[in-house]
Design an enzyme around this catalytic site. Structure first.
Site, PDB file in Angstrom:
ATOM      1  N   THR A   1       0.802  -1.269  -0.063  1.00  0.00           N
ATOM      2  CA  THR A   1       0.084  -0.043  -0.085  1.00  0.00           C
ATOM      3  C   THR A   1       1.164   1.298   0.077  1.00  0.00           C
ATOM      4  O   THR A   1       1.915   1.178   0.714  1.00  0.00           O
ATOM      5  CB  THR A   1      -0.929   0.121   1.295  1.00  0.00           C
ATOM      6  OG1 THR A   1      -1.827   1.145   1.306  1.00  0.00           O
ATOM      7  CG2 THR A   1      -0.308   0.018   2.719  1.00  0.00           C
TER       8      THR A   1
ATOM      9  N   HIS B   1       2.515 -11.351  14.318  1.00  0.00           N
ATOM     10  CA  HIS B   1       3.210 -11.896  15.127  1.00  0.00           C
ATOM     11  C   HIS B   1       3.152 -13.411  15.601  1.00  0.00           C
ATOM     12  O   HIS B   1       3.882 -14.129  16.144  1.00  0.00           O
ATOM     13  CB  HIS B   1       3.534 -11.157  16.520  1.00  0.00           C
ATOM     14  CG  HIS B   1       4.684 -11.004  16.851  1.00  0.00           C
ATOM     15  ND1 HIS B   1       5.786 -11.918  16.617  1.00  0.00           N
ATOM     16  CD2 HIS B   1       5.259 -10.114  18.059  1.00  0.00           C
ATOM     17  CE1 HIS B   1       6.970 -11.786  17.340  1.00  0.00           C
ATOM     18  NE2 HIS B   1       6.711 -10.667  17.949  1.00  0.00           N
TER      19      HIS B   1
END
Length: 425
Positions: free
Chosen positions: A343, A396
């Site tokens: 993006t 994560h």
């Protein structure tokens, strides 16, 4: 009578919203011609007629939610000849409803009553103005009295188009009246300031729900770095003219970052993956999503097999997909199956941001504005360099900090030395 139904939209999409009617009751429709545009969670879809005919009824108003397989319109079959036939039909209807000589008055009245009964059966069993069900529904929602609506229909039938036109007309001036309490919907706020309520589009609701879902289900973290864009900018300046001549498209920054991302993903495969239950699915292909700002919100069309494409092919794909996005022409196949997303908030002037994951992907790369900043070249030398902050948000749960930081460092190294891309990707 031909029924127009909501077609199968996609495997995971069971409903849509009527965005706009492209044909109005009484209009002639050719086979294959679009009648209505539906908005789904991802794209807009035009529903065509399976056969030629005349649109008799709209069974859903603009803004209504409709299910796959639901009948939303009806056509009367006919082998008409397009606009000329439709015009002729209106002319004949107008002739039939013109004032009749006195000696045929009784006969005409009888015919008029038959027509009225037929129209009431089609539109509504109640008394009052003749209107289609969709027009009545819309008028109720808008609080509009049907008797106050004017229509050009030869038999006086009110359709959705007439209701919409009536609503857009300025209200006639009225004599001053005694003040009365405003309706609840128009009451001022406690602060006395004006507010406007706008219903969220289906796509905006989907975007909102998915962003919240990602925030709640992923252990999202973001790491940052900065890139000296001098080498890439110099290369673009040297090669731009020949690149345009060879590829008929400009050499932008996105192709460099796409190629760099593919090379980095090959080194760090857990960033090109997704979680399914208690399994990690490592993708061995590189379909890179490119975030594009469209009229109804952010969409992420996908550049397929980016690892097998050269700079020119990538730039053409991005340009083509961005054009389709801005014109609401993206298909579901353009938006599904991406493995990693890039993006670029820099096109709007963003200096730094933390991009949100595009689930079920586990990583997204954020680009930002290029700014001249003083950079220490060595212990004694400072230079103004075109610098860009980059951000990598990652899940994560399966991507550790070491992998994320290393991935972003690979991106930095390849953009600062773009010749590496000839050997890496």
């Amino acid at each position: 009578m031909i029924e127009i139904k909501v077609p199968e939209l996609a495997e995971s999409i069971t409903e849509g919203t009527v965005a706009s009617w492209l044909k109005q009751p009484g209009d002639h429709v050719e086979k294959g011609e679009a009648i209505v545009e539906l908005e789904t969670d991802k794209v807009n879809i035009e529903v065509p007629a399976d056969e030629s005919g005349t649109l008799d009824e709209q069974l859903a108003a603009e803004g209504d939610t409709v299910q796959v397989g639901q009948v939303i319109a009806r056509l009367s079959s006919g082998s008409g000849g397009g606009t000329a036939v439709a015009t002729k039909t209106k002319a004949e209807a107008a002739t039939e409803t013109a004032p009749a000589p006195a000696e045929t008055k009784t006969e005409e009245v009888g015919e008029a009553k038959k027509v009225e009964r037929r129209e009431e059966h089609v539109a509504s069993p109640g008394k009052g103005p003749i209107a289609t069900p969709a027009a009545r529904k819309l008028a109720r929602e808008k609080g509009i009295d049907l008797s106050a609506i004017q229509t050009n229909d030869p038999i006086g039938r009110i359709n959705v188009h007439d209701v919409t036109n009536h609503e857009s007309k300025p209200a006639p001036a009225q004599a001053p009246q005694a003040p009365k309490a405003p309706a609840a919907a128009t009451q001022p706020t406690a602060s006395g300031k004006d507010e406007e309520r706008i219903k969220m589009t289906r796509r905006r609701q989907t975007i909102a729900n998915r962003l919240v879902e990602v925030q709640q289900t992923a252990a999202m973290l973001t790491t940052f770095n900065e890139i000296d864009m001098s080498a890439v900018m110099a290369l673009r300046k040297r090669r731009q003219e020949k690149f345009i001549k060879d590829n008929d498209v400009k050499l932008g920054f996105m192709s460099f970052f796409t190629k760099a991302a593919v090379a980095a993903l090959k080194r760090m495969p857990y960033l090109n993956a997704e979680i399914q239950g208690n399994e990690i699915v490592l993708k061995k292909y590189y379909d890179i999503g490119i975030a594009v700002s469209a009229p109804d919100g952010l969409v992420v069309p996908v550049v397929r097999e980016a690892d097998r494409k050269n700079f020119g092919e990538i730039e053409k794909d991005i340009l083509h997909l961005a054009d389709k996005a801005r014109n609401n022409k993206l298909g579901l196949s353009d938006l599904t199956g991406g493995t990693f997303t890039i993006t670029n908030g820099g096109v709007f002037g963003s200096l730094l941001s933390t991009p949100i994951l595009n689930g079920p992907q586990v990583a997204i790369l954020g680009m930002h504005s290029i700014q001249l900043r003083p950079i220490a070249i060595d212990a004694e030398t400072m230079e103004n360099r075109p610098m860009m902050y980059v951000a990598l948000s990652y899940d994560h749960r399966i991507v550790d900090g070491r992998e994320a930081v290393t991935f972003l460092k690979h991106i930095k190294d390849m953009i600062e030395d773009p010749e590496q891309l000839l050997f890496e990707a």
